[in-house]
Design an enzyme around this catalytic site. Structure first.
Site, PDB file in Angstrom:
ATOM      1  N   ASP A  62       0.415  -0.822  -0.128  1.00 33.78           N
ATOM      2  CA  ASP A  62       0.009  -0.223   0.264  1.00 33.78           C
ATOM      3  C   ASP A  62       1.179   1.138  -0.123  1.00 33.78           C
ATOM      4  O   ASP A  62       2.054   1.099   0.942  1.00 33.78           O
ATOM      5  CB  ASP A  62      -0.768   0.017   1.507  1.00 33.78           C
ATOM      6  CG  ASP A  62      -2.028   0.982   1.352  1.00 33.78           C
ATOM      7  OD1 ASP A  62      -1.770   1.721   1.213  1.00 33.78           O
ATOM      8  OD2 ASP A  62      -3.061   0.455   1.173  1.00 33.78           O
ATOM      9  N   SER A 128      -6.220  14.101 -13.295  1.00 35.02           N
ATOM     10  CA  SER A 128      -7.919  14.149 -14.366  1.00 35.02           C
ATOM     11  C   SER A 128      -8.599  15.431 -14.699  1.00 35.02           C
ATOM     12  O   SER A 128      -7.653  16.566 -14.623  1.00 35.02           O
ATOM     13  CB  SER A 128      -8.710  13.361 -13.154  1.00 35.02           C
ATOM     14  OG  SER A 128     -10.370  13.697 -13.670  1.00 35.02           O
ATOM     15  N   TYR A 153     -13.293  13.400  -5.378  1.00 41.05           N
ATOM     16  CA  TYR A 153     -12.295  12.030  -6.340  1.00 41.05           C
ATOM     17  C   TYR A 153     -11.883  13.430  -6.600  1.00 41.05           C
ATOM     18  O   TYR A 153     -10.162  13.737  -6.599  1.00 41.05           O
ATOM     19  CB  TYR A 153     -13.088  10.953  -6.689  1.00 41.05           C
ATOM     20  CG  TYR A 153     -12.235  10.729  -8.032  1.00 41.05           C
ATOM     21  CD1 TYR A 153     -11.459   9.945  -7.715  1.00 41.05           C
ATOM     22  CD2 TYR A 153     -12.466  11.515  -9.662  1.00 41.05           C
ATOM     23  CE1 TYR A 153     -10.610   9.470  -8.902  1.00 41.05           C
ATOM     24  CE2 TYR A 153     -11.566  11.505 -10.798  1.00 41.05           C
ATOM     25  CZ  TYR A 153     -10.537  10.516  -9.987  1.00 41.05           C
ATOM     26  OH  TYR A 153     -10.029  10.020 -11.788  1.00 41.05           O
ATOM     27  N   LYS A 157      -7.510  15.003  -6.465  1.00 44.35           N
ATOM     28  CA  LYS A 157      -6.825  15.241  -7.953  1.00 44.35           C
ATOM     29  C   LYS A 157      -6.152  16.692  -7.837  1.00 44.35           C
ATOM     30  O   LYS A 157      -5.011  16.888  -8.123  1.00 44.35           O
ATOM     31  CB  LYS A 157      -7.538  14.908  -9.379  1.00 44.35           C
ATOM     32  CG  LYS A 157      -8.106  13.031  -9.106  1.00 44.35           C
ATOM     33  CD  LYS A 157      -6.183  12.278  -9.285  1.00 44.35           C
ATOM     34  CE  LYS A 157      -6.861  11.007  -9.303  1.00 44.35           C
ATOM     35  NZ  LYS A 157      -5.494  10.229  -9.427  1.00 44.35           N
TER      36      LYS A 157
HETATM   37  P1  NAD Z   1      -8.154   1.493 -11.197  1.00 38.42           P
HETATM   38  O1  NAD Z   1      -8.166   0.897  -9.895  1.00 38.42           O
HETATM   39  O2  NAD Z   1      -7.748  -0.088 -11.839  1.00 38.42           O
HETATM   40  O3  NAD Z   1      -6.062   1.144 -10.304  1.00 38.42           O
HETATM   41  C1  NAD Z   1      -5.990   1.634  -9.863  1.00 38.42           C
HETATM   42  C2  NAD Z   1      -5.155   0.290  -8.888  1.00 38.42           C
HETATM   43  O4  NAD Z   1      -4.564   1.291  -7.433  1.00 38.42           O
HETATM   44  C3  NAD Z   1      -5.930  -0.983  -9.035  1.00 38.42           C
HETATM   45  O5  NAD Z   1      -4.573  -1.891  -8.912  1.00 38.42           O
HETATM   46  C4  NAD Z   1      -6.083  -0.576  -7.177  1.00 38.42           C
HETATM   47  O6  NAD Z   1      -5.638  -1.591  -6.736  1.00 38.42           O
HETATM   48  C5  NAD Z   1      -4.089   0.081  -6.759  1.00 38.42           C
HETATM   49  N1  NAD Z   1      -4.269   0.855  -5.682  1.00 38.42           N
HETATM   50  C6  NAD Z   1      -5.681   2.001  -5.195  1.00 38.42           C
HETATM   51  N2  NAD Z   1      -5.176   2.150  -3.808  1.00 38.42           N
HETATM   52  C7  NAD Z   1      -4.180   2.314  -3.509  1.00 38.42           C
HETATM   53  C8  NAD Z   1      -2.660   1.946  -2.706  1.00 38.42           C
HETATM   54  N3  NAD Z   1      -3.852   2.885  -1.911  1.00 38.42           N
HETATM   55  N4  NAD Z   1      -1.491   1.324  -2.578  1.00 38.42           N
HETATM   56  C9  NAD Z   1      -1.814   0.551  -3.290  1.00 38.42           C
HETATM   57  N5  NAD Z   1      -2.185   0.619  -4.485  1.00 38.42           N
HETATM   58  C10 NAD Z   1      -3.458   0.835  -4.443  1.00 38.42           C
HETATM   59  O7  NAD Z   1      -8.004   2.144 -12.425  1.00 38.42           O
HETATM   60  P2  NAD Z   1      -7.459   2.943 -13.285  1.00 38.42           P
HETATM   61  O8  NAD Z   1      -8.825   3.576 -14.438  1.00 38.42           O
HETATM   62  O9  NAD Z   1      -6.211   1.850 -14.188  1.00 38.42           O
HETATM   63  O10 NAD Z   1      -7.058   4.583 -13.260  1.00 38.42           O
HETATM   64  C11 NAD Z   1      -5.301   4.617 -12.766  1.00 38.42           C
HETATM   65  C12 NAD Z   1      -5.511   6.386 -11.875  1.00 38.42           C
HETATM   66  O11 NAD Z   1      -5.630   6.789 -12.948  1.00 38.42           O
HETATM   67  C13 NAD Z   1      -5.979   6.670 -10.646  1.00 38.42           C
HETATM   68  O12 NAD Z   1      -5.383   7.434 -10.010  1.00 38.42           O
HETATM   69  C14 NAD Z   1      -7.679   7.353 -10.841  1.00 38.42           C
HETATM   70  O13 NAD Z   1      -7.492   7.965 -10.434  1.00 38.42           O
HETATM   71  C15 NAD Z   1      -6.338   7.740 -12.737  1.00 38.42           C
HETATM   72  N6  NAD Z   1      -7.519   8.332 -13.715  1.00 38.42           N
HETATM   73  C16 NAD Z   1      -8.277   7.429 -14.409  1.00 38.42           C
HETATM   74  C17 NAD Z   1      -9.307   7.384 -15.296  1.00 38.42           C
HETATM   75  C18 NAD Z   1     -10.556   6.383 -16.283  1.00 38.42           C
HETATM   76  O14 NAD Z   1     -10.961   7.012 -16.250  1.00 38.42           O
HETATM   77  N7  NAD Z   1      -9.657   5.286 -15.706  1.00 38.42           N
HETATM   78  C19 NAD Z   1      -9.380   8.827 -15.440  1.00 38.42           C
HETATM   79  C20 NAD Z   1      -9.002   9.737 -14.878  1.00 38.42           C
HETATM   80  C21 NAD Z   1      -7.737   9.528 -14.042  1.00 38.42           C
HETATM   81  N1  UFG Z   2     -22.930   7.110 -18.185  1.00 35.73           N
HETATM   82  C1  UFG Z   2     -24.594   6.643 -18.431  1.00 35.73           C
HETATM   83  N2  UFG Z   2     -24.688   5.457 -18.223  1.00 35.73           N
HETATM   84  C2  UFG Z   2     -23.145   4.893 -17.134  1.00 35.73           C
HETATM   85  C3  UFG Z   2     -22.545   5.372 -17.073  1.00 35.73           C
HETATM   86  C4  UFG Z   2     -22.089   6.551 -17.375  1.00 35.73           C
HETATM   87  O1  UFG Z   2     -25.256   7.116 -19.526  1.00 35.73           O
HETATM   88  O2  UFG Z   2     -24.104   3.944 -16.585  1.00 35.73           O
HETATM   89  C5  UFG Z   2     -21.992   8.680 -18.205  1.00 35.73           C
HETATM   90  C6  UFG Z   2     -22.233   9.260 -17.630  1.00 35.73           C
HETATM   91  O3  UFG Z   2     -23.333  10.418 -17.346  1.00 35.73           O
HETATM   92  C7  UFG Z   2     -21.398  10.623 -18.550  1.00 35.73           C
HETATM   93  C8  UFG Z   2     -20.537   9.483 -19.575  1.00 35.73           C
HETATM   94  O4  UFG Z   2     -21.742   8.082 -19.600  1.00 35.73           O
HETATM   95  O5  UFG Z   2     -21.791  11.399 -19.392  1.00 35.73           O
HETATM   96  C9  UFG Z   2     -19.154   8.832 -18.968  1.00 35.73           C
HETATM   97  O6  UFG Z   2     -19.326   8.839 -17.871  1.00 35.73           O
HETATM   98  P1  UFG Z   2     -18.213   7.947 -17.293  1.00 35.73           P
HETATM   99  O7  UFG Z   2     -18.176   7.415 -15.946  1.00 35.73           O
HETATM  100  O8  UFG Z   2     -17.498   6.919 -18.096  1.00 35.73           O
HETATM  101  O9  UFG Z   2     -17.230   8.980 -17.079  1.00 35.73           O
HETATM  102  P2  UFG Z   2     -16.815  10.393 -16.507  1.00 35.73           P
HETATM  103  O10 UFG Z   2     -16.388  11.475 -17.507  1.00 35.73           O
HETATM  104  O11 UFG Z   2     -17.639  10.502 -15.236  1.00 35.73           O
HETATM  105  O12 UFG Z   2     -15.483  10.493 -14.989  1.00 35.73           O
HETATM  106  C10 UFG Z   2     -14.346   9.965 -15.729  1.00 35.73           C
HETATM  107  C11 UFG Z   2     -13.944   9.147 -15.087  1.00 35.73           C
HETATM  108  C12 UFG Z   2     -13.272  10.077 -13.747  1.00 35.73           C
HETATM  109  C13 UFG Z   2     -12.643  11.146 -14.635  1.00 35.73           C
HETATM  110  C14 UFG Z   2     -13.343  11.756 -15.612  1.00 35.73           C
HETATM  111  C15 UFG Z   2     -12.564  12.858 -16.027  1.00 35.73           C
HETATM  112  O13 UFG Z   2     -14.243   8.632 -14.075  1.00 35.73           O
HETATM  113  O14 UFG Z   2     -12.286   9.893 -12.886  1.00 35.73           O
HETATM  114  O15 UFG Z   2     -14.079  10.978 -16.256  1.00 35.73           O
HETATM  115  O16 UFG Z   2     -11.252  12.676 -16.924  1.00 35.73           O
HETATM  116  F1  UFG Z   2     -12.402  12.459 -14.468  1.00 35.73           F
END
Ligand code: NAD
Ligand code: UFG
Length: 346
Positions: A62, A128, A153, A157
């Site tokens: 962690d 993000s 969240y 960030k």
């Molecule tokens: P994910 O949940 O698949 O990956 C995050 C990983 O971090 C997981 O494997 C989890 O087990 C690990 N983790 C969480 N807390 C931890 C801790 N305290 N110590 C060690 N490991 C830990 O998510 P992802 O979609 O791969 O996202 C990766 C990063 O990108 C995240 O920081 C997320 O906030 C950021 N991000 C994701 C998106 C998206 O849409 N997926 C968009 C913007 C930013």
């Molecule tokens: N949506 C639906 N139905 C669903 C899920 C999502 O209609 O079941 C819609 C949402 O309302 C939104 C769009 O699909 O309009 C995208 O939604 P997501 O949840 O896939 O993505 P977001 O844009 O809400 O958020 C994502 C990541 C965040 C990040 C953000 C900006 O989850 O971590 O993009 O990068 F902060």
């Protein structure tokens, strides 16, 4: 041989982390992946090894555990850190803010403390688009200041970005990349690794693919009266392979001291309805849907101005929406229950 040979990838067993580990290995880096597996899977890293024919050092731990980090830096000569570890479910963050500030903010502080103690000052942080806030005009540009975030969240960030800027002000040895992701979707074209959220997906793309594979009955489209062309929200979806390649490119910005922010997106907004139609067209699968009320905190439309990353890093999103749909389905259809080995066909 790359300049920064050995990279620590926190959260390396997660969705974007595992794809980035793969790109780093392909680019000739050695990788140490550190993850507590709260939302990741060690199987993802085994499959990365299978795809690349290279090995990854995995440590279960962690980022809030300073002793574990100190042991890690003592045992491995780390040149730079790519930091994905954190919690990312927007809705959950509203109900459990302390867990989000603890994991995302305290976790990053502990990581930076351990890095400084080990003399490692190069860091790429997963930020993000959400840090631009609820009032920012589109397209988002890096020169804009951070705005008002709408959930813990997003605030976590923005707080980490500020912590890292202050750190860099205080000590010029730090070299930090803030990568502001838009909406990553898709999977590696092999179909061996992809997005495997624990529980019911919060995000659109895994929801669509789990409906198509029969794990969920129907998609709810959140809102159809937004001020957009078809009334549904627009987002900037980019292929996770492009996003991961952006991290390899971003390592070069760490040659220059200071903090460097980059948008990683395509520059194009796509609506929820267009996403459903594109998925159906490309995969031939039906996705039953209904319109539901808008989701709290959702913005009508946002997308990136990605030109800074193109100009300074030579990075561009290359995959089309069709590629994203094909690769998502490739992964989901071969792994209906994700990495759950008892049911996976991969
Ligand atoms: P994910 O949940 O698949 O990956 C995050 C990983 O971090 C997981 O494997 C989890 O087990 C690990 N983790 C969480 N807390 C931890 C801790 N305290 N110590 C060690 N490991 C830990 O998510 P992802 O979609 O791969 O996202 C990766 C990063 O990108 C995240 O920081 C997320 O906030 C950021 N991000 C994701 C998106 C998206 O849409 N997926 C968009 C913007 C930013
Ligand atoms: N949506 C639906 N139905 C669903 C899920 C999502 O209609 O079941 C819609 C949402 O309302 C939104 C769009 O699909 O309009 C995208 O939604 P997501 O949840 O896939 O993505 P977001 O844009 O809400 O958020 C994502 C990541 C965040 C990040 C953000 C900006 O989850 O971590 O993009 O990068 F902060």
């Amino acid at each position: 041989m790359p300049t920064d040979r050995t990279i620590l990838v926190t959260g390396g067993a997660g969705y974007i982390g595992s794809h980035t580990v793969l790109e780093l290995l392909e680019a000739g880096h050695e990788v140490v992946a550190f993850d507590n597996l709260c939302n990741g899977s060690e199987e993802a890293l085994h499959r990365v090894e299978q795809i690349t024919g290279k090995s990854v050092t995995f440590l279960n731990g962690d980022i809030r555990d300073r002793k574990a980090l100190d042991r890690l830096f003592g045992a491995h000569a780390i040149d730079a850190v790519v930091h994905f570890a954190g919690l990312k479910a927007v809705g959950e963050s509203v109900n459990a803010p302390l867990a989000y500030y603890d994991n995302n903010v305290n976790g990053t502080v502990a990581l930076c403390q351990a890095m400084a103690a080990a003399g490692v000052y190069k860091l790429i942080f997963s930020s993000s688009a959400t840090v631009y806030g609820i009032e920012a005009p589109v397209p988002y540009q890096e020169a804009m200041s951070r705005g008002t975030t709408s959930n813990p969240y997003g605030t976590s960030k923005a707080m980490v970005e500020k912590v890292l800027e202050d750190l860099s002000q205080a000590d010029e040895r730090w070299r930090i990349g803030l990568l502001r992701y838009f909406n990553p979707i898709g999977a590696h074209p092999s179909g061996l690794i992809g997005e495997d959220p624990k529980g019911t997906p919060n995000n659109l793309m895994p929801y669509i693919s789990q409906v198509a594979v029969g794990r969920l009955d129907q998609l709810s489209i959140f809102g159809n009266d937004y001020p957009t062309a078809d009334g549904t929200c627009e987002r900037d979806y980019l292929h996770v392979v492009d996003l991961s390649a952006g991290h390899v490119k971003a390592l070069q910005c760490l040659e220059v001291p200071g903090v460097h922010a980059y948008n990683l997106g395509t520059g194009k907004g796509v609506s929820v309805l267009e996403m459903v139609k594109a998925f159906q067209r490309v995969t031939g699968q039906q996705v039953p849907y209904r319109f539901a009320p808008g989701r709290d905190g959702d913005l009508p439309a946002f997308w990136a101005d990605p030109t800074k990353a193109e100009r300074e890093l030579g990075w561009q999103a290359r995959h089309s929406l069709e590629d994203m749909m094909r690769d998502t389905w490739n992964w989901q259809s071969a792994n209906p229950l994700g990495y759950d080995e008892r049911n996976s066909t991969a």
